[in-house]
Structure formats: C-alpha cells, structure tokens
Design a protein around this motif. Structure first.
Motif, PDB file in Angstrom:
ATOM      1  N   UNK A   1     -44.148 -95.419  62.367  1.00  0.00           N
ATOM      2  CA  UNK A   1     -43.817 -94.736  63.643  1.00  0.00           C
ATOM      3  C   UNK A   1     -42.349 -94.442  63.900  1.00  0.00           C
ATOM      4  N   UNK A   2     -41.527 -95.377  63.766  1.00  0.00           N
ATOM      5  CA  UNK A   2     -40.257 -95.382  63.814  1.00  0.00           C
ATOM      6  C   UNK A   2     -39.601 -94.191  63.152  1.00  0.00           C
ATOM      7  N   UNK A   3     -40.047 -94.420  61.953  1.00  0.00           N
ATOM      8  CA  UNK A   3     -39.583 -93.212  61.008  1.00  0.00           C
ATOM      9  C   UNK A   3     -40.087 -92.067  61.223  1.00  0.00           C
ATOM     10  N   UNK A   4     -41.282 -91.793  61.684  1.00  0.00           N
ATOM     11  CA  UNK A   4     -41.954 -90.492  62.143  1.00  0.00           C
ATOM     12  C   UNK A   4     -40.994 -89.993  63.471  1.00  0.00           C
ATOM     13  N   UNK A   5     -40.624 -90.966  64.393  1.00  0.00           N
ATOM     14  CA  UNK A   5     -40.079 -90.557  65.538  1.00  0.00           C
ATOM     15  C   UNK A   5     -38.357 -90.045  64.952  1.00  0.00           C
TER      16      UNK A   5
ATOM     17  N   UNK B   1     -37.636 -88.405  62.451  1.00  0.00           N
ATOM     18  CA  UNK B   1     -37.750 -87.230  61.711  1.00  0.00           C
ATOM     19  C   UNK B   1     -38.115 -86.155  62.616  1.00  0.00           C
ATOM     20  N   UNK B   2     -38.598 -86.485  63.866  1.00  0.00           N
ATOM     21  CA  UNK B   2     -39.481 -85.395  64.829  1.00  0.00           C
ATOM     22  C   UNK B   2     -40.877 -85.342  64.898  1.00  0.00           C
ATOM     23  N   UNK B   3     -41.445 -86.422  64.140  1.00  0.00           N
ATOM     24  CA  UNK B   3     -42.946 -86.487  64.164  1.00  0.00           C
ATOM     25  C   UNK B   3     -43.317 -87.475  65.124  1.00  0.00           C
ATOM     26  N   UNK B   4     -44.343 -87.179  66.168  1.00  0.00           N
ATOM     27  CA  UNK B   4     -44.586 -87.927  67.222  1.00  0.00           C
ATOM     28  C   UNK B   4     -45.311 -89.347  66.810  1.00  0.00           C
ATOM     29  N   UNK B   5     -46.001 -89.589  65.935  1.00  0.00           N
ATOM     30  CA  UNK B   5     -46.674 -90.600  65.423  1.00  0.00           C
ATOM     31  C   UNK B   5     -46.697 -90.973  63.890  1.00  0.00           C
ATOM     32  N   UNK B   6     -46.522 -92.188  63.713  1.00  0.00           N
ATOM     33  CA  UNK B   6     -46.554 -92.511  62.098  1.00  0.00           C
ATOM     34  C   UNK B   6     -48.152 -92.064  61.555  1.00  0.00           C
TER      35      UNK B   6
END
Length: 123
Positions: free
Chosen positions: A53-57, A59-64
């Motif tokens: 989830x941290x990585x998704x946030x 790069x601009x994605x809401x959830x993992x």
C-alpha cells in the motif's frame, strides 16, 4: 499469521517449479531472474502487506490491492502476447516439417515407382 506462512511456502514452491529447466529453455537465466524478483516481492508483500500500500501510494495508486491488480493485468497481457508469438512460430515450424515430410515421401514414392517400372521392363 498462519495464512502468511502458507502463502510464503506456496510462492516459494511455485517459484521453484517454474525455474526448473525443461530442456528447451533458451531464456532460462532471464526467466529465473524475473521469477526470483517476483518471489522476493511477493514474499515481502505477504509478510508486510502495508508495504504494498505504501508503494502504491508512492507511485499514485490508491491501494496496494489495486496496484497488484494492475500488475497482474499487465503480466497477463505479456503472457498472452508471448504465448501467441510462440504458437505462431510453432505453427510455422510444423508447416515446414509437414512440407518436408510430404516432399520426402513423394521422392520415395517416385523411386519406388521407378524400381517397379524397371522390374516390369526387365521381366
């Protein structure tokens, strides 16, 4: 916690299964590298789910889970593309082999027909 252990073991088992040589792998080293990276990231994602989830946030994605879905869709499209290309190559090779077999059989039939004609003219 138990599900994490089961999933980690499953990911490792699948990773080992897919890195075994099949005898005709021309890109085995590259495949092993990508699969090793995938296994590493999958294990990290299972053990530390908030990391995804941290990585998704980052790069601009809401959830993992969304990031994982996008990655799986991309991997599926790559798989379909490479499988299609491989099938086209195999079909071309099969066509070439069928043509060679047909020509070889025709040549054998011609030789046999010539021997039969020779026997008839001698007899």
């Amino acid at each position: 916690m138990l599900i994490q252990i089961i999933l980690v073991i499953g990911v490792i088992a699948v990773g080992i299964f897919f890195t075994r040589p099949t005898g005709s792998d021309s890109h085995l080293a590259l495949r092993r590298l990508f699969l090793g990276f995938f296994v590493f990231v999958a294990i990290l994602s299972i053990i530390f789910p908030t990391w995804l989830t941290w990585f998704a946030n980052l790069i601009g994605v809401g959830r993992g889970a969304d990031l994982l879905l996008y990655a799986l869709v991309l991997a599926f499209l790559v798989f379909v593309s490479t499988t299609y290309r491989r099938n086209v190559q195999i079909n071309r090779r099969i066509t070439q082999l069928a043509r060679q077999i047909t020509l070889a059989k025709a040549a054998i039939d011609d030789v046999e027909a010539g021997e039969d004609n020779q026997k008839k003219s001698d007899g």
